[in-house]
Design a protein around this motif. Structure first.
Motif, PDB file in Angstrom:
ATOM      1  N   LYS A  15      32.518  22.406  18.455  1.00 24.15           N
ATOM      2  CA  LYS A  15      31.547  22.562  17.377  1.00 24.15           C
ATOM      3  C   LYS A  15      30.751  23.853  17.557  1.00 24.15           C
ATOM      4  CE  LYS A  15      31.149  17.656  16.240  1.00 24.15           C
ATOM      5  NZ  LYS A  15      31.655  17.795  14.866  1.00 24.15           N
ATOM      6  N   VAL A  16      30.709  24.637  16.490  1.00 24.90           N
ATOM      7  CA  VAL A  16      30.003  25.916  16.495  1.00 24.90           C
ATOM      8  C   VAL A  16      29.086  25.979  15.274  1.00 24.90           C
ATOM      9  CG1 VAL A  16      30.237  28.428  16.437  1.00 24.90           C
ATOM     10  CG2 VAL A  16      31.945  27.049  17.645  1.00 24.90           C
ATOM     11  N   PHE A  18      26.814  28.330  12.767  1.00 24.32           N
ATOM     12  CA  PHE A  18      26.601  29.685  12.262  1.00 24.32           C
ATOM     13  C   PHE A  18      25.298  29.725  11.483  1.00 24.32           C
ATOM     14  CE2 PHE A  18      31.131  29.635  12.963  1.00 24.32           C
ATOM     15  CZ  PHE A  18      31.472  30.943  13.290  1.00 24.32           C
ATOM     16  N   VAL A 120      36.247  34.053  11.436  1.00 19.27           N
ATOM     17  CA  VAL A 120      36.602  32.721  10.949  1.00 19.27           C
ATOM     18  C   VAL A 120      37.944  32.710  10.230  1.00 19.27           C
ATOM     19  CG1 VAL A 120      35.907  30.854   9.382  1.00 19.27           C
ATOM     20  CG2 VAL A 120      34.187  31.998  10.806  1.00 19.27           C
ATOM     21  N   PHE A 131      37.987  25.210  16.012  1.00 12.40           N
ATOM     22  CA  PHE A 131      36.543  25.025  15.952  1.00 12.40           C
ATOM     23  C   PHE A 131      36.124  24.299  14.680  1.00 12.40           C
ATOM     24  CE2 PHE A 131      37.358  28.818  18.468  1.00 12.40           C
ATOM     25  CZ  PHE A 131      36.600  28.591  19.591  1.00 12.40           C
ATOM     26  N   CYS A 133      33.024  24.022  12.223  1.00 11.68           N
ATOM     27  CA  CYS A 133      31.927  24.949  11.926  1.00 11.68           C
ATOM     28  C   CYS A 133      30.864  24.332  11.029  1.00 11.68           C
ATOM     29  CB  CYS A 133      32.472  26.208  11.253  1.00 11.68           C
ATOM     30  SG  CYS A 133      33.739  27.075  12.209  1.00 11.68           S
ATOM     31  N   PHE A 135      27.776  25.847   8.776  1.00  9.97           N
ATOM     32  CA  PHE A 135      27.233  27.102   8.259  1.00  9.97           C
ATOM     33  C   PHE A 135      25.863  26.871   7.631  1.00  9.97           C
ATOM     34  CE2 PHE A 135      31.893  27.507   7.928  1.00  9.97           C
ATOM     35  CZ  PHE A 135      32.095  28.679   8.655  1.00  9.97           C
ATOM     36  N   TRP A 237      33.400  28.370   1.667  1.00 15.01           N
ATOM     37  CA  TRP A 237      32.732  27.909   2.878  1.00 15.01           C
ATOM     38  C   TRP A 237      31.639  26.910   2.502  1.00 15.01           C
ATOM     39  CZ3 TRP A 237      31.664  32.347   6.918  1.00 15.01           C
ATOM     40  CH2 TRP A 237      32.887  32.901   7.320  1.00 15.01           C
TER      41      TRP A 237
END
Length: 278
Positions: A15-16, A18, A120, A131, A133, A135, A237
């Motif tokens: 998990k990331v 942004f 990405v 990953f 993500c 955002f 996104w």
């Protein structure tokens, strides 16, 4: 491009988080607040802040402002080197590796949206394969943001920006590479070249340079917003928009109550749900 991440072997996505947005919208503060709350480390995604030098001009976060939160890709590249989007992707992946091994959450924050998009969407990296993500989009209505941008430039001047640029000024300066691409360096070039001019002329050149810096920063804001909207509308996104307008509409560096209610509370809720969604 090799990932080098131990966790990939488990087939469980990493998990990331942004944090995106135009300049002066509060991305840095949000990244630090979330890192302190959730146990994260921050990866800088501003392509100018990766360079050493011009800390005021590039608006690098200070040690005091970091509150002990580790930062990666910040002020580590020679001022005259080129730092490409491929370099960015390579170093981000290495930083994520270190953060995951530390048992922390990677938080990628900054205003270079083209670099983030390449990270990405690049098929050689396959980022979305490995990953998961989240955002977050820091947004401020343009009239308020324009006022905040101009105010922030004035704050940078008061903090010593002109002297800082002067210390790095050279007659053969190349404003197309390295840290000298930062808004603020080329705009003051005429001022620093006017050594033989009288005081009144130099004062006028300085005022013109500062005004040009404000105008060019506002142009950057428009490009950044257009890029984010493109990522939302064309790339699809799933951006979580945080309206920080009330934080800055009364001037100053921000209303703390508005920050907690309009930014921190909703962002914590989004990130909590994201992290708990296995």
């Amino acid at each position: 491009m090799k990932m080098g991440l131990k966790n990939l072997a488990s087939n469980k996505k990493i998990k990331v988080i942004f944090i995106m947005g135009a300049t002066a919208t509060g991305k840095t503060k949000l990244s630090i607040d979330l890192a302190r709350y959730f146990g994260g480390e921050i990866i800088n995604s501003d392509k100018i802040q990766v360079y050493r030098g011009l800390d005021i001009v590039t608006n690098k976060v200070t040690e005091e402002e970091r509150h002990g939160v580790p930062h990666h890709l910040l002020g580590f590249v020679d001022p005259d080197e080129d730092f490409t989007v491929n370099d960015f992707c390579h170093h981000v992946l290495k930083a994520i590796d270190r953060i995951i091994q530390n048992g922390r959450i990677p938080i990628i924050a900054g205003g270079s949206n083209t670099y983030v998009e390449t990270l990405v969407e690049n098929t050689k990296i396959n980022f979305l394969t490995h990953f998961d993500c989240c955002f977050l989009w820091m947004d401020v209505q343009l009239p308020v943001l324009y006022k905040r941008v101009r105010q922030r430039v004035d704050e940078m001047v008061e903090a010593g920006m002109v002297d800082e640029v002067g210390e790095m000024f050279v007659t053969e300066a190349d404003y197309e590479r390295g840290v000298r691409r930062a808004i603020g360096a080329p705009e003051l070039d005429k001022y620093f070249r006017a050594k033989e001019e009288n005081a009144e002329t130099k004062k006028q050149l300085l005022e013109e340079g500062i005004e040009e810096m404000k105008v060019n920063t506002l142009k950057l804001v428009i490009r950044q917003i257009e890029k984010i909207e493109r990522l939302r509308d064309y790339r699809r996104w799933p951006l979580h928009r945080l309206d920080a307008t009330p934080v800055f509409e009364n001037g100053g560096k921000g209303d703390l109550n508005a920050w907690n209610n309009m930014v921190m509370k909703p962002s914590r809720e989004v990130v909590t749900a994201f992290l708990n969604n296995c």
